[in-house]
Design a protein around this motif. Sequence first.
Motif, PDB file in Angstrom:
ATOM      1  N   LEU A 143       0.580  -0.916  -0.206  1.00 15.94           N
ATOM      2  CA  LEU A 143      -0.063   0.099  -0.233  1.00 15.94           C
ATOM      3  C   LEU A 143       0.858   1.354  -0.138  1.00 15.94           C
ATOM      4  O   LEU A 143       0.482   2.086  -0.902  1.00 15.94           O
ATOM      5  N   MET A 144       1.954   1.000   0.714  1.00 15.67           N
ATOM      6  CA  MET A 144       2.684   2.478   0.876  1.00 15.67           C
ATOM      7  C   MET A 144       3.656   2.455  -0.890  1.00 15.67           C
ATOM      8  O   MET A 144       3.200   3.732  -1.017  1.00 15.67           O
ATOM      9  N   PHE A 145       3.651   1.156  -1.456  1.00 19.84           N
ATOM     10  CA  PHE A 145       4.480   1.408  -2.465  1.00 19.84           C
ATOM     11  C   PHE A 145       3.294   2.009  -3.460  1.00 19.84           C
ATOM     12  O   PHE A 145       3.754   2.484  -4.085  1.00 19.84           O
ATOM     13  N   ALA A 146       1.527   1.811  -3.314  1.00 19.07           N
ATOM     14  CA  ALA A 146       0.782   2.374  -3.929  1.00 19.07           C
ATOM     15  C   ALA A 146       0.480   4.089  -4.229  1.00 19.07           C
ATOM     16  O   ALA A 146       0.637   4.827  -5.093  1.00 19.07           O
ATOM     17  N   ILE A 147       1.207   4.299  -2.548  1.00 18.77           N
ATOM     18  CA  ILE A 147       0.496   5.456  -2.731  1.00 18.77           C
ATOM     19  C   ILE A 147       1.536   6.527  -3.296  1.00 18.77           C
ATOM     20  O   ILE A 147       1.596   7.526  -3.417  1.00 18.77           O
ATOM     21  N   GLN A 148       2.726   5.808  -2.976  1.00 24.10           N
ATOM     22  CA  GLN A 148       4.194   6.814  -3.550  1.00 24.10           C
ATOM     23  C   GLN A 148       4.340   6.751  -4.693  1.00 24.10           C
ATOM     24  O   GLN A 148       4.753   7.534  -5.653  1.00 24.10           O
ATOM     25  N   SER A 149       4.287   5.618  -5.701  1.00 20.57           N
ATOM     26  CA  SER A 149       3.609   5.648  -6.964  1.00 20.57           C
ATOM     27  C   SER A 149       2.908   6.825  -7.653  1.00 20.57           C
ATOM     28  O   SER A 149       3.393   6.887  -8.782  1.00 20.57           O
ATOM     29  N   LEU A 150       2.573   7.805  -6.949  1.00 22.19           N
ATOM     30  CA  LEU A 150       1.164   8.344  -7.402  1.00 22.19           C
ATOM     31  C   LEU A 150       2.018  10.069  -6.721  1.00 22.19           C
ATOM     32  O   LEU A 150       1.477  11.124  -7.386  1.00 22.19           O
ATOM     33  N   LEU A 151       3.214   9.548  -5.936  1.00 20.32           N
ATOM     34  CA  LEU A 151       3.956  11.340  -5.906  1.00 20.32           C
ATOM     35  C   LEU A 151       4.609  11.479  -6.993  1.00 20.32           C
ATOM     36  O   LEU A 151       5.228  10.535  -7.807  1.00 20.32           O
ATOM     37  N   PRO A 152       5.066  13.125  -7.581  1.00 21.59           N
ATOM     38  CA  PRO A 152       5.894  13.473  -7.802  1.00 21.59           C
ATOM     39  C   PRO A 152       7.217  12.953  -8.069  1.00 21.59           C
ATOM     40  O   PRO A 152       7.827  12.312  -7.611  1.00 21.59           O
ATOM     41  N   SER A 153       8.078  12.741  -9.500  1.00 18.84           N
ATOM     42  CA  SER A 153       9.368  12.314  -9.846  1.00 18.84           C
ATOM     43  C   SER A 153       9.338  12.523 -11.056  1.00 18.84           C
ATOM     44  O   SER A 153       8.166  12.745 -11.954  1.00 18.84           O
ATOM     45  N   LYS A 154      10.628  12.309 -11.222  1.00 11.70           N
ATOM     46  CA  LYS A 154      11.721  13.373 -11.823  1.00 11.70           C
ATOM     47  C   LYS A 154      12.486  12.119 -12.905  1.00 11.70           C
ATOM     48  O   LYS A 154      12.503  10.937 -12.762  1.00 11.70           O
ATOM     49  N   CYS A 155      11.576  12.569 -14.341  1.00 10.81           N
ATOM     50  CA  CYS A 155      12.175  11.475 -15.703  1.00 10.81           C
ATOM     51  C   CYS A 155      13.529  11.082 -15.584  1.00 10.81           C
ATOM     52  O   CYS A 155      13.888  12.159 -15.723  1.00 10.81           O
ATOM     53  N   THR A 156      14.426  10.213 -15.594  1.00  8.98           N
ATOM     54  CA  THR A 156      15.397  10.023 -16.658  1.00  8.98           C
ATOM     55  C   THR A 156      15.474  10.377 -17.369  1.00  8.98           C
ATOM     56  O   THR A 156      16.926  10.562 -17.712  1.00  8.98           O
ATOM     57  N   SER A 157      14.712  10.259 -18.284  1.00 13.49           N
ATOM     58  CA  SER A 157      14.996  10.584 -20.145  1.00 13.49           C
ATOM     59  C   SER A 157      14.721  11.845 -20.531  1.00 13.49           C
ATOM     60  O   SER A 157      16.053  12.082 -20.718  1.00 13.49           O
ATOM     61  N   CYS A 158      13.639  12.757 -18.998  1.00 16.98           N
ATOM     62  CA  CYS A 158      13.903  13.885 -20.395  1.00 16.98           C
ATOM     63  C   CYS A 158      13.935  14.552 -19.202  1.00 16.98           C
ATOM     64  O   CYS A 158      14.103  15.813 -18.877  1.00 16.98           O
ATOM     65  N   SER A 159      14.242  14.480 -18.151  1.00 13.10           N
ATOM     66  CA  SER A 159      14.268  14.984 -16.649  1.00 13.10           C
ATOM     67  C   SER A 159      13.240  15.377 -16.285  1.00 13.10           C
ATOM     68  O   SER A 159      13.027  16.765 -15.702  1.00 13.10           O
ATOM     69  N   GLU A 160      12.244  15.837 -16.677  1.00 18.36           N
ATOM     70  CA  GLU A 160      10.452  16.538 -16.497  1.00 18.36           C
ATOM     71  C   GLU A 160       9.947  16.005 -15.325  1.00 18.36           C
ATOM     72  O   GLU A 160      10.350  14.421 -15.587  1.00 18.36           O
ATOM     73  N   GLN A 161       8.725  16.875 -14.602  1.00 21.93           N
ATOM     74  CA  GLN A 161       8.837  16.583 -13.282  1.00 21.93           C
ATOM     75  C   GLN A 161       7.105  15.791 -13.897  1.00 21.93           C
ATOM     76  O   GLN A 161       6.118  16.509 -14.944  1.00 21.93           O
ATOM     77  N   TYR A 162       6.814  14.802 -13.606  1.00 21.21           N
ATOM     78  CA  TYR A 162       5.570  14.514 -13.978  1.00 21.21           C
ATOM     79  C   TYR A 162       4.824  13.383 -12.778  1.00 21.21           C
ATOM     80  O   TYR A 162       5.827  12.982 -12.108  1.00 21.21           O
ATOM     81  N   ARG A 163       3.631  13.029 -12.652  1.00 22.57           N
ATOM     82  CA  ARG A 163       2.896  12.124 -12.324  1.00 22.57           C
ATOM     83  C   ARG A 163       2.158  11.469 -12.719  1.00 22.57           C
ATOM     84  O   ARG A 163       1.122  12.062 -13.061  1.00 22.57           O
ATOM     85  N   ASN A 164       2.187  10.435 -12.155  1.00 22.63           N
ATOM     86  CA  ASN A 164       0.862   9.028 -12.594  1.00 22.63           C
ATOM     87  C   ASN A 164      -0.646   9.425 -12.035  1.00 22.63           C
ATOM     88  O   ASN A 164      -0.199  10.085 -10.617  1.00 22.63           O
ATOM     89  N   THR A 165      -1.656   9.199 -12.457  1.00 22.55           N
ATOM     90  CA  THR A 165      -2.806   9.073 -11.679  1.00 22.55           C
ATOM     91  C   THR A 165      -3.491   7.468 -11.854  1.00 22.55           C
ATOM     92  O   THR A 165      -2.742   6.875 -12.544  1.00 22.55           O
ATOM     93  N   LEU A 166      -4.086   7.406 -10.339  1.00 22.82           N
ATOM     94  CA  LEU A 166      -4.795   6.028 -10.669  1.00 22.82           C
ATOM     95  C   LEU A 166      -5.543   5.778 -12.699  1.00 22.82           C
ATOM     96  O   LEU A 166      -5.477   4.626 -12.645  1.00 22.82           O
ATOM     97  N   ASP A 167      -5.837   6.382 -12.723  1.00 22.87           N
ATOM     98  CA  ASP A 167      -6.814   6.011 -14.516  1.00 22.87           C
ATOM     99  C   ASP A 167      -5.101   6.482 -15.158  1.00 22.87           C
ATOM    100  O   ASP A 167      -5.925   5.797 -16.594  1.00 22.87           O
ATOM    101  N   ASP A 168      -3.945   6.181 -14.758  1.00 20.75           N
ATOM    102  CA  ASP A 168      -2.747   6.780 -16.164  1.00 20.75           C
ATOM    103  C   ASP A 168      -2.788   5.164 -16.774  1.00 20.75           C
ATOM    104  O   ASP A 168      -2.192   4.162 -15.595  1.00 20.75           O
TER     105      ASP A 168
END
Length: 119
Positions: free
Chosen positions: A56-81
């Motif tokens: 559950l903690m991983f599931a929540i963390q997966s929705l938090l903002p992250s930095k793409c290692t390829s383009c360096s853009e900040q992104y965030r996945n949603t439950l619908d992604d």
Amino acid sequence: MVISAYNPVFSEAQDRKAFNSFNLDLLYPTAEFFGIVLADSDGNKRYTKESLIRRLMFAIQSLLPSKCTSCSEQYRNTLDDAPLFTCYTCFRGSHNCDSIIRSHMPRTRVALRYMFNRV
């Protein structure tokens, strides 16, 4: 209620302790909300309480903002992604930027060609 117990500022141990205060009657519906399969096809439970809390903690963390290692853009996945890739360790979805798509497209074509030529 369970989701709001997660605090990204806390250590993992502190978050686990907060989640541990909930009984399984609250943890199971939260897992279902995230699409976590709780039992196999024979009805055998897949998680202990401790492993479910970690998942559950991983599931929540997966929705938090992250930095793409390829383009360096900040992104965030949603439950619908529907990310192109999902990590089997932390369950974070990839950023679907052009760089990620381009870098994996040739491999995908080769795999498809292999599968269809083999039949």
